[in-house]
Scaffold this active site. Sequence first.
Site, PDB file in Angstrom:
ATOM      1  N   ASP A  28       0.800  -1.249  -0.062  1.00 33.55           N
ATOM      2  CA  ASP A  28       0.014  -0.016  -0.109  1.00 33.55           C
ATOM      3  C   ASP A  28       1.030   1.106   0.052  1.00 33.55           C
ATOM      4  O   ASP A  28       1.801   1.370   0.738  1.00 33.55           O
ATOM      5  CB  ASP A  28      -0.966  -0.061   1.185  1.00 33.55           C
ATOM      6  CG  ASP A  28      -1.919  -1.242   1.292  1.00 33.55           C
ATOM      7  OD1 ASP A  28      -1.944  -1.682   0.134  1.00 33.55           O
ATOM      8  OD2 ASP A  28      -2.556  -1.328   2.368  1.00 33.55           O
ATOM      9  N   LYS A  55      -7.377   9.946  10.455  1.00 29.92           N
ATOM     10  CA  LYS A  55      -6.931   9.170   9.193  1.00 29.92           C
ATOM     11  C   LYS A  55      -7.629   9.613   8.081  1.00 29.92           C
ATOM     12  O   LYS A  55      -7.178   9.958   7.142  1.00 29.92           O
ATOM     13  CB  LYS A  55      -6.747   7.681   9.632  1.00 29.92           C
ATOM     14  CG  LYS A  55      -6.215   7.037   8.274  1.00 29.92           C
ATOM     15  CD  LYS A  55      -6.046   5.536   8.612  1.00 29.92           C
ATOM     16  CE  LYS A  55      -5.461   4.829   7.048  1.00 29.92           C
ATOM     17  NZ  LYS A  55      -5.381   3.470   7.436  1.00 29.92           N
ATOM     18  N   ASP A  95      -4.536   2.537  -4.583  1.00 32.18           N
ATOM     19  CA  ASP A  95      -3.028   2.960  -4.256  1.00 32.18           C
ATOM     20  C   ASP A  95      -2.751   1.720  -3.279  1.00 32.18           C
ATOM     21  O   ASP A  95      -1.800   1.916  -2.797  1.00 32.18           O
ATOM     22  CB  ASP A  95      -2.933   4.201  -3.502  1.00 32.18           C
ATOM     23  CG  ASP A  95      -3.737   4.225  -2.223  1.00 32.18           C
ATOM     24  OD1 ASP A  95      -4.644   3.575  -2.034  1.00 32.18           O
ATOM     25  OD2 ASP A  95      -3.446   4.962  -1.228  1.00 32.18           O
TER      26      ASP A  95
END
Length: 700
Positions: A325, A447, A633
């Site tokens: 990642d 986050k 991603d």
Amino acid sequence: GALLAHEIRTSRRRKVGVVCATDALLQAARGEPELWKRAATPRFLPMLVEPRPWRSFDRGGFLRLRAVAMRTHGCAVQTEAFRRANGGLERGVFAGLDAMGRVPWSINVDVLDLVKGAWASGGAWPDLPPQDDLPDAEPFDVASFDDATDEKDLEAAREAHSRRASRVKRRNAERHSLRCDTMLKLSIADQFRDEAAFYFPYNVDFRGRAYPVPPNLNHLGSDVCRAVLRFAEPRRLGDDGLYWLRIHLANLFGLSKAPLAARHKFCVDHADEIRDSYQNPMDGNKWWLEADEPWQALAACRELAQAAELPDPRDYECSLPVHMDGSCNGLQHYAALGRDRAGGLEVNLLPGEAPRDVYEGVRSLVAEKVAADAARGAARGYSVPDMFRPRSHQGFGKAADVADDPFDDESGDDPDDAASVAAAQDAADAARRAQIVDGMVTRKVVKQTVMTSVYGVTFVGARQQILARLTDVVEDMLSKPEEHADDIARLKRLGAITEEGDVDENELYHCACYVAGLTLEVLAELFTSARHIMGWLAECARLITLDHEQPVSWITPLGLPVVQPYRRDGHHAVRTLAQTVLLIDHSSSLPVSVTRQKSAFPPNYVHSLDSTHMLMTATEMDHRGLRFTAVHDSYWTHAADVPVMNETLRRCFLDLYEAPLLEQLLESFRLRYPGTKFPELPPRGDLDITEVLDADYFFS
């Protein structure tokens, strides 16, 4: 009885008419699997043969069903632009989509059976919704109040009861929706469980981001969806594969910000727990349930345990996809665009002995500001709830709102001055809310906002994200009252939890405003280069839409034309016997929306670059004869092939950013709009982009 009904519901204080299924239909659907299948059979399912290669906008993918290469959602301008560019897409966009479409998949039957067993048991299992609804709230009992009760108190109690009842109803609706979704996905997995291989055709959205066309069961889905899918072709682990399979399991346990050596050691040290998770997943110590992604962790435990049973674990044939990642990938792209060395260091674009955790960095700075505000308020007695009750408030969005202390003895403010009193109350409310969230600002709370900030998240969006996380924190406390007795008592005293033991949604809303403002403030301080580029892109979009009344459009490095679809919606009211229906027109002939075009351009431009990087990597991996797929991603391949993928994705990133992308974008704007004076590019830093080749934690 009737199977469908017309109802008037209240949504965001507006009355909305809906046609919905009756309880009779829903109960029949739950009890009759065949009825469920007929009612909810998706049109697009995985294919049993390789998808047709893409050759044009609507030629490719399924053999008989019609699919399109780009999801344009009816935008005629985007469709026409794609068709005109068709000839230039074969070696770039089409090649990447075809490469991922050729990846054969199969069902991980052992994990699927465990998931189905957990679902059938009706217990509390991660990523599986509860089988039962919450009990409905009891009717409001006026008789429980004595005659001396004040009318205002009675009305407040009635409103509180109404909020609780609405919350229960909303959560039960969410549970029902999640149950339906789970049943559909498990049904599809069962349908394909005996197939040796199946395939997902892919297409892109208007920015170039790739998605599997079958929408229900695919690897972009939940933890359960990913756990029951695996590559159909196993590969021998070897030395590299065994190492990276252990890294993968550690990542699933939330250790992605630890050094690679520590992640590997974590799995070696937990060999007994891994074996127990394989041999007794439902009746053993259930160590796998401690993972952030438990079902995928269970699948990885099974692979490692089976490998350990061989005389040489390196000989094990593994079909589990292993993920690498990006580290806050949007910020990685902004750092590369701006050659921002400081920003690049924060998001692991540069070599380092250990990964930098940008989310933890932001969290620690926000937590420091919260603790300072909370301490300042406590020192002056701001936390007395009787003195400072929640009230209608416009914007605890910035820490600057409470920077000046209006209760300072030396301020000289007249206590009778209305503005001074209002400012004092604002500061007191802010300090009390700081005390509420002090200790609650976890990495998870910030986050999502950090991750989406570079994709154009607004204050409103950040507030909603943080509100959802703070609500989770408080509800977790309430679900374990013995463990959190002190915290619950503190939050009751401060007004975040009602006397009845419910979350005070209004108070938590204002707390979310406060934390969102601090989070965005910290991000602006840390990533100035990204903010400058975002501002430059937004200003270019504003000039194009205002001066030329055209949507913002550009061409990606792979030749994909992107046209932003945002226009001012047209509304038409149609009266029917049941209600008035509001029809919304999204026609391409409507005027462009300046605000939406401007705010969406920075995130959409970066999305077009991250999709370019992914498709370049997919094409190169295919040229090397290796399997590759991705979730934006998060890049996936066989465990044994991770070293090759790591080298490939870094090389593709370097190839992408060695080109002067912003200069090319500005030149294209100046050529197309010669009468418009676009601003000069923001200054660039001294980041050497070639250093990404040695950045072990760029993707890890």
